[in-house]
Design an enzyme around this catalytic site. Structure first.
Site, short mmCIF file in Angstrom:
data_model
loop_
_atom_site.label_atom_id
_atom_site.label_comp_id
_atom_site.label_asym_id
_atom_site.label_seq_id
_atom_site.Cartn_x
_atom_site.Cartn_y
_atom_site.Cartn_z
N PRO A 182 0.84 -1.20 0.00
CA PRO A 182 0.00 0.00 0.00
C PRO A 182 0.88 1.24 0.00
CG PRO A 182 0.05 -1.00 2.19
CD PRO A 182 0.78 -1.93 1.28
N HIS A 229 7.08 -4.64 7.99
CA HIS A 229 8.15 -3.77 7.51
C HIS A 229 9.27 -3.88 8.53
CE1 HIS A 229 9.36 0.34 5.62
NE2 HIS A 229 10.42 -0.37 5.96
N GLN A 277 -6.52 -1.53 2.71
CA GLN A 277 -5.87 -1.23 3.98
C GLN A 277 -6.59 -0.07 4.65
OE1 GLN A 277 -1.95 0.81 4.70
NE2 GLN A 277 -1.34 -1.22 5.37
N CYS A 296 2.30 3.07 9.73
CA CYS A 296 2.54 4.42 9.22
C CYS A 296 2.93 5.35 10.37
CB CYS A 296 1.30 4.95 8.51
SG CYS A 296 1.54 6.61 7.84
N GLY A 338 7.29 -2.12 -2.50
CA GLY A 338 6.67 -0.82 -2.65
C GLY A 338 7.35 0.07 -3.68
N ARG A 339 8.47 0.66 -3.30
CA ARG A 339 9.07 1.72 -4.11
C ARG A 339 9.57 1.22 -5.47
NH1 ARG A 339 6.27 5.47 -1.78
NH2 ARG A 339 5.75 4.33 0.10
#
Length: 327
Positions: A13, A166, A66, A96, A228-229
């Site tokens: 996400p 993460h 999410q 987050c 992700g990135r």
């Protein structure tokens, strides 16, 4: 609900990136990748007048939505909404670190209250949808495995058995969300160790996975990887995923058909959402391709005038010219 989906490769996400439009492109490129929405605040999911532009799920499955929140009643409603929109999974964000998220009492700061996290996960569960968690390995500058283990121990009491980790701490003050994705040190060993302690739980590794080769290597050590990135920068690497991770013989080529499918999807949305938001996923096609500057200039000129048909033709022309480089 019987769990049938394989999470060997998950697209993380990402706020501002994993929009419904991006997910459509991802699904065109890969039939097997497990996709995620952006994090959506529970209040927005319930009350936003534009929520369809945020949570639309037009055959993006397998896909998780999410949610960010800590109000038990709100989360129950969110779970019902998620199942109504045919999501396969609802995922609670406990990772987050942004200040805005902390003010809303959700995200990584919830790791300070593991019992509340368990209650939140219990409230999300219903018979029509899988519930999961995404978290960090701890809070602050110092690594503390005991803290992480105690947190996971409380979480699994909820019955949740899919956890995306993460593998960095979240630093809640003094670091931006962007810096929190790179400055706190990675520690994959925390996730390896917790996986041994809880063999019935699926642990999906996230953080620092910057190539498909690295992702493939790590996927053999965990129950899956979350990227992700790498995808944000160049979503077109997804064309290799079904072959590398799921042993599918077919590899998607970047060609005219992909452009046509994508534009057929976004064309009815013109006027409902910003043209830049509609086009931004496909514009990453220029990533790493030399001598594409003139195309970029022409496309951005036509974005201003909302000339969607001209942009489509320019992208088709670009693909035809650069097909060898793109594939």
């Amino acid at each position: 609900m019987i769990e049938i989906h394989d999470r060997k490769f998950c697209v993380a996400p990402m706020m501002g990136y994993t929009t419904p439009y991006a997910r459509k492109l991802y699904r065109i490129l890969s039939k097997k990748s497990f996709l995620f929405t952006e994090m959506i605040a529970a209040k927005s999911m319930i009350y936003s007048k534009n929520k369809n532009l945020i949570i639309e799920n037009n055959e993006h499955n397998p896909v998780a939505i999410q949610v960010g929140g800590s109000n038990i009643e709100d989360l129950k409603i969110c779970s019902k909404i998620a199942s109504d929109y045919n999501y396969d999974e609802i995922n609670l964000n406990v990772g987050c670190p942004s200040k805005a998220v902390q003010k809303g009492s959700f995200g990584a700061c919830l790791m300070q209250d593991k019992k509340l996290v368990r209650l939140c996960l219990e409230s999300l569960q219903n018979k029509k949808i899988i519930t999961s968690l995404k978290c960090r390995i701890g809070l602050g500058k110092d690594l503390n495995y005991d803290f992480f283990e105690e947190f996971i121990d409380e979480v699994v009491k909820s019955g949740v058995n899919i956890i995306y980790v993460h593998a960095r701490n979240a630093i809640l003050t003094g670091l931006s969300p962007k810096a929190n994705r790179s400055i706190p040190p990675l520690d994959y060993d925390f996730v390896k160790k917790i996986k041994i302690q809880y063999p019935k739980v699926k642990f999906i590794l996230n953080g620092g996975i910057d190539s498909l080769d690295k992702a493939k290597q790590l996927s053999g050590k965990f129950d899956g990887v979350m990227i992700g990135r790498l995808i944000q920068n160049n979503p077109f690497v997804l064309k290799e995923v079904d072959n590398i991770f799921y042993k599918e013989k077919f590899v998607s080529n970047i060609n005219e058909e992909i452009i046509l499918k994508y534009f057929n999807y976004i064309r009815p949305k013109i006027g409902e959402d910003s043209i830049f938001r509609l086009l931004s996923p496909i514009l990453q096609i220029f990533f790493g391709v030399p001598k594409s500057k003139n195309y970029k200039i022409k496309i951005h000129q036509n974005i201003k005038d909302q000339k969607i048909d001209v942009i489509e033709k320019l992208l088709i022309e670009f693909v035809k010219q650069k097909q060898m480089l793109l594939n």
